[in-house]
Design a protein around this motif. Structure first.
Motif, PDB file in Angstrom:
ATOM      1  N   THR A  55       0.808  -1.211   0.000  1.00 13.96           N
ATOM      2  CA  THR A  55       0.000   0.000   0.000  1.00 13.96           C
ATOM      3  C   THR A  55       0.849   1.272   0.000  1.00 13.96           C
ATOM      4  N   GLU A  74     -18.063   7.579  -5.235  1.00 15.40           N
ATOM      5  CA  GLU A  74     -17.722   6.808  -4.040  1.00 15.40           C
ATOM      6  C   GLU A  74     -18.944   6.244  -3.334  1.00 15.40           C
ATOM      7  N   ARG A 121      -3.598  -6.037   3.604  1.00 16.02           N
ATOM      8  CA  ARG A 121      -4.085  -4.822   4.260  1.00 16.02           C
ATOM      9  C   ARG A 121      -5.322  -5.196   5.072  1.00 16.02           C
ATOM     10  N   LYS A 167     -13.749   5.563 -11.040  1.00 17.50           N
ATOM     11  CA  LYS A 167     -13.411   6.982 -10.883  1.00 17.50           C
ATOM     12  C   LYS A 167     -13.596   7.779 -12.159  1.00 17.50           C
ATOM     13  N   THR A 191      -7.186   1.131  -6.824  1.00  9.90           N
ATOM     14  CA  THR A 191      -8.019   1.348  -8.010  1.00  9.90           C
ATOM     15  C   THR A 191      -9.510   1.306  -7.678  1.00  9.90           C
ATOM     16  N   GLY A 192      -9.836   0.631  -6.581  1.00  7.25           N
ATOM     17  CA  GLY A 192     -11.239   0.547  -6.185  1.00  7.25           C
ATOM     18  C   GLY A 192     -11.778  -0.874  -6.228  1.00  7.25           C
ATOM     19  N   LYS A 193     -10.911  -1.848  -6.027  1.00 12.03           N
ATOM     20  CA  LYS A 193     -11.353  -3.243  -6.063  1.00 12.03           C
ATOM     21  C   LYS A 193     -12.368  -3.557  -4.967  1.00 12.03           C
ATOM     22  N   THR A 194     -11.994  -3.206  -3.751  1.00 15.74           N
ATOM     23  CA  THR A 194     -12.875  -3.528  -2.628  1.00 15.74           C
ATOM     24  C   THR A 194     -14.206  -2.798  -2.777  1.00 15.74           C
ATOM     25  N   THR A 195     -14.113  -1.539  -3.136  1.00  7.41           N
ATOM     26  CA  THR A 195     -15.332  -0.748  -3.317  1.00  7.41           C
ATOM     27  C   THR A 195     -16.200  -1.367  -4.417  1.00  7.41           C
ATOM     28  N   LYS A 237     -19.904  -2.817  -4.139  1.00 11.47           N
ATOM     29  CA  LYS A 237     -20.991  -2.246  -4.951  1.00 11.47           C
ATOM     30  C   LYS A 237     -21.679  -3.329  -5.779  1.00 11.47           C
ATOM     31  N   GLY A 243     -17.324   2.755 -12.560  1.00 14.00           N
ATOM     32  CA  GLY A 243     -17.506   3.369 -11.246  1.00 14.00           C
ATOM     33  C   GLY A 243     -17.652   4.864 -11.433  1.00 14.00           C
ATOM     34  N   LEU A 244     -18.731   5.402 -10.898  1.00 13.00           N
ATOM     35  CA  LEU A 244     -19.022   6.816 -11.134  1.00 13.00           C
ATOM     36  C   LEU A 244     -19.157   7.599  -9.841  1.00 13.00           C
ATOM     37  N   VAL A 246      -4.414  -3.224  -9.338  1.00 14.35           N
ATOM     38  CA  VAL A 246      -3.400  -2.696  -8.423  1.00 14.35           C
ATOM     39  C   VAL A 246      -4.082  -1.976  -7.263  1.00 14.35           C
ATOM     40  N   GLY A 280      -4.197  -5.499  -3.665  1.00 17.01           N
ATOM     41  CA  GLY A 280      -3.660  -4.617  -4.697  1.00 17.01           C
ATOM     42  C   GLY A 280      -2.216  -5.008  -4.948  1.00 17.01           C
ATOM     43  N   ASP A 315      -7.631 -10.085   0.190  1.00 18.40           N
ATOM     44  CA  ASP A 315      -6.626  -9.032   0.344  1.00 18.40           C
ATOM     45  C   ASP A 315      -6.139  -9.099   1.774  1.00 18.40           C
ATOM     46  N   GLN A 335     -13.107  -3.387   5.502  1.00 19.89           N
ATOM     47  CA  GLN A 335     -13.912  -2.616   4.555  1.00 19.89           C
ATOM     48  C   GLN A 335     -14.917  -3.537   3.845  1.00 19.89           C
TER      49      GLN A 335
END
Ligand SMILES: Nc1nc2c(ncn2[C@@H]2O[C@H](COP(=O)(O)OP(=O)(O)OP(=O)(O)O)[C@@H](O)[C@H]2O)c(=O)[nH]1
Length: 538
Positions: free
Chosen positions: A125, A520, A380, A492, A351-355, A359, A517-518, A348, A432, A377, A386
């Motif tokens: 990280t 958070e 971390r 993002k 990038t927003g994998k977990t998010t 979702k 992804g648009l 990596v 990541g 993961d 999360q």
């Protein structure tokens, strides 16, 4: 009256009363009740999800399909029916030795990583993104090299460890929402490991933990008081339209910029150069830009546009063509062959994998699907926390491991648990990784291979951060070499003017962009639809 007669009468009366009572009891027992007082029988961590969706189905927005890779392997275990999930706590998943991948004669996970697992922790990280340099020499040994022997040794050492089987079962199985589970799972799970497990060498190789908040609760009443409230999930249909405003920055670049020039009438060479520059700046990529400009020139030469509307329609048609609307963009997240679908989420860090995993789980739950999340993961701890929070918000079970535990073991156990409980889809969030760390990439490849010992991986979603532009492509190429990417998620897009990266990524990788992804927000994920996307850009 004679005493004998009196006693006879009393006895007769008592007998009659007894017969009446008996008759009443029997008639009650035989009565069929039309009201179900036992609703909790179908309420557990998983069935709650079905209840939760309450008939709410995803519309045409998100498309899910079955993976066909599954046809190759027969089911190893008959899944349990959906509704009856375990009422009793299932604290920890303990696999019999024969179930573990590492006794299959295969290399141990992580054994060939450039940095040994039991060495100092890798600071994944802490490494800044992105790193364009892919030329780092690969010092990693082949997968099949040493691991077997190393494994044997670690197994032996593990065998020598005292097996103090402990009060683990007494520990509350349900982790409180905001508690870091790794801490609670840490010390005692090592004692539960079997001698043949993969990475028993280190103290960090604990058995993954199953966290299923709702299933710990025996009945409705307790559930109402202890289970966290479940989220309302935004309708899944038509999201890209609703989130249209999120693309405003790209809209300005591609839409207003190019349209302004096209609508200006006769275009001289300078104007065409400007269009080209605008498209390149929006990250369409040189090849797509050249094709778009060429097509526009040809079309305009044959049929000059007279109005802004015509210019828009032409540009839209040309751009949509470049996105190949015929590609299959469905997410292979439907169960098949009696097993859950397996979705691997890679990319990596940051990038927003977990998010994205969270979702997408929401969308699936809203679609009435039963989801299990695997927190692979393990680099971390916060990532697993999360993900757990995401799971709790929609009532999805999670399998997680201690920080630094073997990610492949966690992924394997997640799939195993998913098969056991009969969920529809197991979504695995991976760590990541930087493509420049070859050892880490090896490890990711192994995660996939290990999971495939249990069930085919139906979907590998590569999550790319749209804001990093071209560097994302370099990452993507490396991932594509290691795991067979079946779909791209571009996150993002709300924070960039470079929405054109969608074109570039797809052309470069030959893999469809499936989701975008648009934002958070929990429901700021939309299916990628070329027509609607281009519409939103213009
Ligand atoms: N604006 C915006 N932010 C996003 C989007 N998707 C994710 N993020 C944010 O990006 C940050 C990183 O997201 P994570 O999901 O933690 O990323 P990750 O890839 O799992 O990161 P690691 O666990 O470190 O590998 C978080 O702050 C997210 O809220 C998106 O579509 N738009």
């Amino acid at each position: 009256m004679n005493t004998g007669i009196i006693i006879g009468i009393v006895v007769a009366v008592l007998v009659v009363i007894a017969l009446i009572v008996l008759g009443l009891v029997l008639s009650r027992r035989r009565r069929i009740s039309l009201t179900d007082e036992r609703q909790p029988e179908v309420v557990d961590g998983t069935t709650r999800q079905v209840d939760r969706s309450g008939g709410y189905q995803a519309g045409s927005g998100f498309s899910f399909s079955r993976g066909d890779a599954a046809l190759a392997e027969p089911p190893q275990r008959t899944p349990e029916p959906r509704t009856p999930a375990p009422q009793t706590p299932a604290p920890e998943v303990v696999r019999p030795p024969g179930d573990r991948t590492e006794v299959d004669g295969q290399p141990g996970v992580g054994d060939d990583a450039a940095v040994p697992r039991d060495s100092i922790r890798r600071g994944v990280t802490d490494v800044s993104l992105p790193e364009p340099d892919t030329a780092e020499p690969d010092t990693t040994e082949p997968d099949t090299a040493e691991p077997d022997t190393a494994e044997t040794e670690t197994s032996k050492s593990a065998a020598a460890e005292p097996e103090t089987v402990e009060p683990e079962a007494a520990r509350p199985a349900t982790a409180p929402p905001d508690t870091a589970v790794p801490d609670t799972a840490a010390p005692d799970t090592t004692t539960e490991r079997t001698t043949t497990e993969p990475d028993t060498a280190g103290p960090d190789t604990d058995e993954p933990v199953v966290v299923e908040p709702e299933t710990r609760v025996p009945d409705d009443v307790a559930e109402a008081t202890t289970a966290p409230p479940l989220d309302d999930i935004a309708p899944t249909a038509g999201r890209i339209g609703r989130l249209r405003g999120r693309l405003s920055r790209s809209q300005g670049a591609i839409g207003k910029g190019v349209l302004g020039l096209l609508g200006a009438g006769d275009l001289d060479e300078e104007s065409w150069e400007e269009i080209e520059d605008t498209l390149v700046m929006a990250d369409l990529g040189a090849s797509t830009t050249a094709t778009v400009v060429e097509t526009l020139r040809t079309e305009l030469a044959a049929n000059p546009v007279r109005t802004a509307g015509e210019a828009r329609a032409l540009l839209k048609r040309v751009l949509v063509e470049q996105l190949d609307p015929t590609l299959d963009r469905s997410i292979r997240a439907l169960p098949h062959a009696g097993r859950p679908a397996v979705v691997l989420v890679v990319g990596v860090n940051g990038t927003g994998k977990t998010t994205t995993t969270g979702k997408l789980a929401r969308v699936l739950v809203a679609d009435g699907r039963r989801v299990l999340l695997g927190a692979a993961d393990t680099f971390r701890a916060a990532a697993a926390d999360q993900l757990q929070t995401w799971g709790e918000r929609v009532g999805a079970e999670i399998v997680r491991g201690k920080e630094q535990a073997d990610p492949a073991a966690v992924a394997f156990d997640a799939v195993d648990r998913g098969i056991e409980t009969g969920v529809d889809v197991v979504m695995i969030d991976t760590a990541g990784r930087l493509h420049t760390k070859t050892g880490l990439m090896d490890e990711l490849g192994k995660v996939k291979r290990v999971v495939e010992k249990k069930a085919p991986v139906d979907e590998v979603l590569l999550v790319l951060d749209a804001t990093v532009g071209q560097n994302g492509l370099m990452q993507a190429r490396v991932f594509a070499e290691v795991v067979n990417i079946t779909g791209v998620v571009l996150t993002k897009l709300d924070g960039t003017a470079k929405g054109g990266i969608v074109f570039h990524v797809q052309k470069e990788l030959g893999v469809p962009v499936k989701l975008v992804g648009l934002g958070e927000g929990a429901d700021d994920l939309a299916p990628f639809e070329p027509d609607a996307f281009v519409d939103a850009l213009l």
